[in-house]
Write a protein that holds these residues in place. Structure first.
Motif, PDB file in Angstrom:
ATOM      1  N   VAL A 525     -31.355  96.659 -26.443  1.00  0.00           N
ATOM      2  CA  VAL A 525     -31.147  95.704 -25.349  1.00  0.00           C
ATOM      3  C   VAL A 525     -30.186  96.340 -24.359  1.00  0.00           C
ATOM      4  O   VAL A 525     -29.288  97.087 -24.745  1.00  0.00           O
ATOM      5  CB  VAL A 525     -30.577  94.343 -25.830  1.00  0.00           C
ATOM      6  N   GLU A 526     -30.412  96.052 -23.091  1.00  0.00           N
ATOM      7  CA  GLU A 526     -29.482  96.559 -22.084  1.00  0.00           C
ATOM      8  C   GLU A 526     -28.559  95.426 -21.678  1.00  0.00           C
ATOM      9  O   GLU A 526     -29.011  94.335 -21.319  1.00  0.00           O
ATOM     10  CB  GLU A 526     -30.232  97.084 -20.850  1.00  0.00           C
ATOM     11  N   ALA A 527     -27.258  95.678 -21.766  1.00  0.00           N
ATOM     12  CA  ALA A 527     -26.271  94.662 -21.378  1.00  0.00           C
ATOM     13  C   ALA A 527     -26.122  94.706 -19.861  1.00  0.00           C
ATOM     14  O   ALA A 527     -25.883  95.760 -19.285  1.00  0.00           O
ATOM     15  CB  ALA A 527     -24.929  94.966 -22.039  1.00  0.00           C
ATOM     16  N   LEU A 528     -26.294  93.538 -19.237  1.00  0.00           N
ATOM     17  CA  LEU A 528     -26.173  93.468 -17.773  1.00  0.00           C
ATOM     18  C   LEU A 528     -25.160  92.381 -17.430  1.00  0.00           C
ATOM     19  O   LEU A 528     -25.240  91.263 -17.941  1.00  0.00           O
ATOM     20  CB  LEU A 528     -27.533  93.152 -17.149  1.00  0.00           C
ATOM     21  N   VAL A 529     -24.230  92.735 -16.599  1.00  0.00           N
ATOM     22  CA  VAL A 529     -23.136  91.787 -16.319  1.00  0.00           C
ATOM     23  C   VAL A 529     -23.609  90.692 -15.363  1.00  0.00           C
ATOM     24  O   VAL A 529     -24.451  90.926 -14.487  1.00  0.00           O
ATOM     25  CB  VAL A 529     -21.903  92.549 -15.769  1.00  0.00           C
ATOM     26  N   ARG A 530     -23.081  89.487 -15.590  1.00  0.00           N
ATOM     27  CA  ARG A 530     -23.378  88.332 -14.735  1.00  0.00           C
ATOM     28  C   ARG A 530     -22.059  87.671 -14.368  1.00  0.00           C
ATOM     29  O   ARG A 530     -21.082  87.755 -15.108  1.00  0.00           O
ATOM     30  CB  ARG A 530     -24.256  87.313 -15.485  1.00  0.00           C
ATOM     31  N   TRP A 531     -22.063  87.041 -13.217  1.00  0.00           N
ATOM     32  CA  TRP A 531     -20.829  86.392 -12.762  1.00  0.00           C
ATOM     33  C   TRP A 531     -21.084  84.902 -12.589  1.00  0.00           C
ATOM     34  O   TRP A 531     -21.946  84.509 -11.810  1.00  0.00           O
ATOM     35  CB  TRP A 531     -20.377  87.043 -11.447  1.00  0.00           C
ATOM     36  N   GLU A 532     -20.292  84.134 -13.302  1.00  0.00           N
ATOM     37  CA  GLU A 532     -20.383  82.667 -13.193  1.00  0.00           C
ATOM     38  C   GLU A 532     -19.589  82.293 -11.948  1.00  0.00           C
ATOM     39  O   GLU A 532     -18.387  82.053 -12.023  1.00  0.00           O
ATOM     40  CB  GLU A 532     -19.750  82.044 -14.446  1.00  0.00           C
ATOM     41  N   HIS A 533     -20.262  82.306 -10.778  1.00  0.00           N
ATOM     42  CA  HIS A 533     -19.549  82.099  -9.516  1.00  0.00           C
ATOM     43  C   HIS A 533     -19.234  80.619  -9.342  1.00  0.00           C
ATOM     44  O   HIS A 533     -20.081  79.763  -9.609  1.00  0.00           O
ATOM     45  CB  HIS A 533     -20.400  82.602  -8.344  1.00  0.00           C
ATOM     46  N   PRO A 534     -18.011  80.286  -8.893  1.00  0.00           N
ATOM     47  CA  PRO A 534     -17.609  78.876  -8.796  1.00  0.00           C
ATOM     48  C   PRO A 534     -18.539  78.037  -7.910  1.00  0.00           C
ATOM     49  O   PRO A 534     -18.754  76.854  -8.199  1.00  0.00           O
ATOM     50  CB  PRO A 534     -16.198  78.928  -8.195  1.00  0.00           C
ATOM     51  N   THR A 535     -19.101  78.633  -6.849  1.00  0.00           N
ATOM     52  CA  THR A 535     -19.959  77.809  -5.979  1.00  0.00           C
ATOM     53  C   THR A 535     -21.410  78.273  -5.950  1.00  0.00           C
ATOM     54  O   THR A 535     -22.314  77.474  -5.748  1.00  0.00           O
ATOM     55  CB  THR A 535     -19.426  77.820  -4.521  1.00  0.00           C
ATOM     56  N   ARG A 536     -21.625  79.574  -6.187  1.00  0.00           N
ATOM     57  CA  ARG A 536     -22.993  80.082  -6.020  1.00  0.00           C
ATOM     58  C   ARG A 536     -23.782  80.173  -7.319  1.00  0.00           C
ATOM     59  O   ARG A 536     -24.914  80.665  -7.336  1.00  0.00           O
ATOM     60  CB  ARG A 536     -22.945  81.451  -5.346  1.00  0.00           C
ATOM     61  N   GLY A 537     -23.190  79.721  -8.417  1.00  0.00           N
ATOM     62  CA  GLY A 537     -23.911  79.761  -9.688  1.00  0.00           C
ATOM     63  C   GLY A 537     -23.879  81.140 -10.323  1.00  0.00           C
ATOM     64  O   GLY A 537     -23.076  81.992  -9.935  1.00  0.00           O
ATOM     65  N   LEU A 538     -24.771  81.369 -11.280  1.00  0.00           N
ATOM     66  CA  LEU A 538     -24.772  82.627 -12.019  1.00  0.00           C
ATOM     67  C   LEU A 538     -25.367  83.745 -11.153  1.00  0.00           C
ATOM     68  O   LEU A 538     -26.517  83.666 -10.734  1.00  0.00           O
ATOM     69  CB  LEU A 538     -25.587  82.466 -13.306  1.00  0.00           C
ATOM     70  N   LEU A 539     -24.551  84.765 -10.888  1.00  0.00           N
ATOM     71  CA  LEU A 539     -25.019  85.844 -10.008  1.00  0.00           C
ATOM     72  C   LEU A 539     -25.427  87.077 -10.815  1.00  0.00           C
ATOM     73  O   LEU A 539     -24.732  87.453 -11.768  1.00  0.00           O
ATOM     74  CB  LEU A 539     -23.902  86.253  -9.033  1.00  0.00           C
ATOM     75  N   PRO A 540     -26.532  87.719 -10.429  1.00  0.00           N
ATOM     76  CA  PRO A 540     -26.903  88.981 -11.088  1.00  0.00           C
ATOM     77  C   PRO A 540     -25.968  90.103 -10.632  1.00  0.00           C
ATOM     78  O   PRO A 540     -25.323  89.988  -9.592  1.00  0.00           O
ATOM     79  CB  PRO A 540     -28.331  89.230 -10.579  1.00  0.00           C
ATOM     80  N   ALA A 541     -25.942  91.170 -11.408  1.00  0.00           N
ATOM     81  CA  ALA A 541     -25.051  92.297 -11.083  1.00  0.00           C
ATOM     82  C   ALA A 541     -25.305  92.822  -9.676  1.00  0.00           C
ATOM     83  O   ALA A 541     -24.365  93.199  -8.964  1.00  0.00           O
ATOM     84  CB  ALA A 541     -25.239  93.404 -12.108  1.00  0.00           C
ATOM     85  N   SER A 542     -26.586  92.829  -9.267  1.00  0.00           N
ATOM     86  CA  SER A 542     -26.894  93.407  -7.953  1.00  0.00           C
ATOM     87  C   SER A 542     -26.176  92.693  -6.812  1.00  0.00           C
ATOM     88  O   SER A 542     -25.984  93.266  -5.754  1.00  0.00           O
ATOM     89  CB  SER A 542     -28.406  93.378  -7.706  1.00  0.00           C
ATOM     90  N   ALA A 543     -25.750  91.415  -7.062  1.00  0.00           N
ATOM     91  CA  ALA A 543     -25.097  90.655  -5.997  1.00  0.00           C
ATOM     92  C   ALA A 543     -23.633  91.046  -5.794  1.00  0.00           C
ATOM     93  O   ALA A 543     -23.043  90.717  -4.772  1.00  0.00           O
ATOM     94  CB  ALA A 543     -25.197  89.164  -6.292  1.00  0.00           C
TER      95      ALA A 543
END
Ligand code: C2E
Ligand code: MG
Ligand code: MG
Length: 767
Positions: A525-543
């Protein structure tokens, strides 16, 4: 009065007067008593003192002349008789001599007619002896005093020079020559520097101040102007001027024109620095002056102290120069640029910042080699230096980035014109052994505005505009405008909230399965980071990964990601002990620059009790190219821990076969743009085919990324690539969402292979 006490020259002066007075009283009929010295300087403290009876003045001058003649060495010093105006005179002369026998002067007692009794002769002789004794003591004392004063002078100057710096140098030089001139009784003192490359002697300091004519005949004087200046060029020993014969008309004329005085004599000592005549320290007299060896050696001592100061200032200057210049191109560096920019902003000078970045320089550098890359940079540095205007300022920030500050700009149009003019200059071909290589660059421009004081910020904006220029297709100039401004403020907001997220548990890891394309078996599996953004929701790493990389936040983020991946893997290993699962973790080039990365990975593996083989680190091709030496060292460190290494997004960079062979790489991950293109674009297919062959030749595993349709899998299998990941099989998911896949140890073929399309039974080369 048989013995004078230890006396100073001023006391001797008093004694001579006493001797004269005594003699006039004890020798009856005396008309003249005189102490004659060759000059007032020969017997320290002795004054040419005389007593003369009224009416005998004429005789005195006659007698003095004769005695001085004796002192001049024509005859032995001794008594005599003579006729003056028909009158006979008896003259007793007693030499005043110092201990080494040198005659310094004489005691003269004279009267008319009468012969001298032996008692009178003895008396005068005794006084002569007394004066000789006093002269001896006084000369010795005077020499000692002079020496002490010279020593004090040297001490005083040394102290002053020691604390001098480049800032106070000029004042200290002026002070030094003034003090020396006063001490030596010189009328003029000067310090001149030799500019050997221009063949000039340059006035650095002088005393006393003079009215300087324009042009100044004494300011910058070519060595070949006259014999004196010619002598100063490579002067090694003290140089004396004793009148016209030495000086020559040209020199005397020059001095007279420059200062309005007529020179008589002088001396100069060379200032020697590192075997070269750095300059001279000179003193001039408008009257005769005899230089004592002690004076000259004092001057030499001071000259050497001045040169020590100069050497220190030069060294400090060099250090300062190095701190503000780039060694490769000699242009000012980032620090100097920021200093200059902030000075300009401070002075409210309208300035435009032009940020140049050579296009594809890294590729060129790898292709031509570093020595050639350096030549490109120095050539372009020189071209920039010579094509800017006097009010502009050019610097190299490092790498292939150059910045020009353009002063007194009228507006955007003018700056644009300048930018394109410089782009033209940069783009002229450079010859490499007959091969013409041209470079383009991208330019970001920002104009200063009133109220803006922060040079760093301005430079940052120019950088943003430069990237915009790159995005627009390179070899162009882009001005930082409102749209870019909006982007920047958006970005700085992102940076702020991302920092917070990293510090306060706002990040998540998602995992994307990688499967055997023929069977659906789960391989990793490849681990990919995500950001639980306070207003924009879950963001993919590319963001947000670009912001994280640009701001350095990626370093802390990477540490969190790696730790979390290890923690999760350790939990899975307990939960699914029979599943040989590998976790792949991405690392950015910026993480490779920070020291201690290998130690960190080793520590995490130990803490979570994970064998190295269960982990894989993915680095992009760009990371490998950016810092090849350091990256290779780190990758070997990972290899020693058993950790697998994959080159991510393979095909987008320019890593060469030889580079790959040097590195301990296990896998290549085919970039998704090629993977997606293989069914539609023949050139993508050709690239993928070539990469697969390369991988096979190097015995590397091959993984296809971004598989979105089944037809892609057909093609991949046909080309011999059996591993892949992509939305078609599974999007990245949280650990909980992934549980069914882990339980099954596979993704059912029915999920991603439409019915009937079963993998051909090919030999499994990729495992
Ligand atoms: P990558 O390592 O090449 O990761 C694959 C990216 O492609 C992921 O985007 C993934 O969600 C996306 N992807 C997967 N399958 C498909 C597909 O079928 N179609 C399409 N269009 N996209 C697919 P994500 O998660 O946004 O990550 C983007 C990049 O950010 C990654 O590219 C990787 O370079 C970087 N990245 C992700 N996580 C980390 C991390 O923890 N640390 C570092 N340093 N970089 C990371
Ligand atoms: Mg990756
Ligand atoms: Mg990738």
């Amino acid at each position: 009065m048989t013995n004078l006490p230890h006396v100073s020259p001023s006391v001797v002066g008093l004694q001579t007067r006493l001797v004269i007075e005594t003699l006039t009283q004890v020798v009856p009929g005396t008309e003249i008593v005189e102490i004659v010295a060759e000059s007032d300087e020969t017997i320290p403290g002795f004054v040419v003192e005389s007593w003369v009876a009224p009416g005998s003045e004429n005789s005195l001058s006659h007698i003095r002349k004769r005695v001085l003649g004796q002192l001049g060495g024509q005859t032995a010093v001794g008594s005599f008789s003579c006729m003056i105006s028909g009158v006979a005179w008896g003259v007793l002369v007693e030499a005043i001599e110092v201990q080494d026998g040198a005659v310094m002067g004489a005691l003269v007692v004279a009267r008319q007619g009468r012969a001298w009794s032996s008692r009178e002769r003895a008396l005068v002789k005794a006084f002569g002896g007394l004066l000789s004794h006093a002269a001896t003591l006084s000369t010795r004392e005077s020499a000692l005093l002079d020496q002490r004063r010279l020593d004090e002078l040297v001490g005083q100057v040394a102290e002053r020079l020691m604390s001098a710096s480049s800032r106070t140098r000029q004042n200290v030089l002026s002070w030094t020559i003034r003090v020396l001139a006063e001490f030596l009784g010189a009328d003029v003192a000067f310090l001149r520097r030799n500019d050997h490359s221009r063949g000039l002697s340059i006035l650095e300091a002088e005393w006393p101040p003079r009215e300087i004519p324009d042009p100044d005949p004494l300011g910058e004087v070519p060595f070949d102007s006259d014999p004196v200046f010619a002598a100063l060029r490579n002067l090694r020993a003290p140089f004396y001027l004793t009148g016209e014969a030495d000086a020559g008309d040209e020199y005397l004329d020059r001095v007279e024109k420059g200062s309005g005085v007529q020179l008589v004599g002088g001396a100069a000592v060379p200032l020697l620095l590192a075997d070269m005549t750095w300059g001279v320290l000179g003193f001039l007299h408008f009257r005769l002056h005899a230089w004592s060896p002690e004076e000259v050696s004092t001057l030499q001592a001071i000259a050497s102290m001045l040169m020590q100061l100069q050497a220190r200032i030069d060294a400090e200057g060099r250090t300062e120069y190095n701190a503000l210049h780039d060694d490769l191109t000699g242009l000012p560096n980032r620090r100097a640029l920021l200093q200059e920019l902030e000075d300009r902003l401070e002075a409210h000078r309208k300035t435009a910042v032009l940020f140049f970045d050579l296009d594809r320089f890294k590729v060129m550098n790898d292709f031509l080699g570093h020595a050639s890359g350096d030549r490109v940079l120095t050539t372009i540095g020189d071209r920039i230096r010579t094509s800017i205007r006097p009010n502009d300022f050019a610097a190299r920030l490092g790498g292939d980035e150059f910045v020009i500050l353009v002063g007194e700009v009228s507006g955007e149009m003018e700056v644009m014109a300048t930018a394109y003019r410089i782009l033209g200059v940069i783009g002229e071909p450079i010859d490499f052994a007959g091969q013409q290589v041209s470079h383009t660059a991208s330019v970001g421009i920002v104009l200063s505005r009133p109220g803006l004081r922060n040079g760093m910020e301005l430079l940052g904006w120019a950088d943003v505009a430069m990237y915009a220029a790159k995005r627009q297709g390179r070899n162009q100039a882009v001005v930082f405008d409102d749209v870019l401004q909006e982007l920047v403020s958006e970005r700085s907001k992102t940076e702020l909230t991302l920092r917070e997220a990293i510090e306060s548990d706002g990040l998540r890891l998602h995992y994307q399965p990688e499967v055997d394309l023929r069977t659906g078996r789960l391989l990793a599996v490849e681990a990919l980071v995500r950001w639980e953004h306070p207003t924009r929701g879950l963001l993919p790493a590319s963001a947000f990964i670009t912001v994280a990389e640009e701001t350095g936040l990626v370093v802390d983020m990477g540490r969190w990601v790696f730790t979390e991946a290890c923690r999760q893997l350790a939990a899975w290993r307990r939960e699914y002990p029979d599943l040989p699962l590998i976790v792949r973790v991405n690392m950015s080039p910026a993480e490779f620059v920070i020291s201690g990365l290998v130690e960190f990975v080793e520590d995490r593996l130990r803490v979570y009790d994970i064998p190295g083989e269960r982990l894989c680190i993915e680095v992009t091709e760009h990371a490998v190219l950016q810092e090849p030496e350091q990256t290779a060292r780190i990758l070997r460190g990972f290899q020693a821990l058993g950790v697998e290494i994959a080159i991510d997004d393979f095909g987008t960079g320019y890593a060469s076969f030889t580079e790959l062979k040097r590195l301990p790489v296990n896998l290549l991950k085919l970039d998704q743009t090629f993977v997606q293109g293989i069914i539609t674009d023949p050139s993508d297919r050709a690239i993928v085919e070539a990469i697969i062959q390369l991988g096979r030749a190097l015995d590397l595993g091959m993984i296809a990324e971004g598989i979105e349709c089944s037809a892609t899998i057909d093609k991949l299998l046909e080309l011999g690539c059996h591993r892949g990941q992509g939305y078609l099989m599974s999007v990245p998911m949280s650990a909980e969402e992934l549980a069914p896949v882990l339980n099954a140890g596979a993704i059912a073929l029915s999920v991603f292979r439409p019915a009937g399309k079963v993998a051909p039974a090919l030999a499994d080369r990729s495992l």
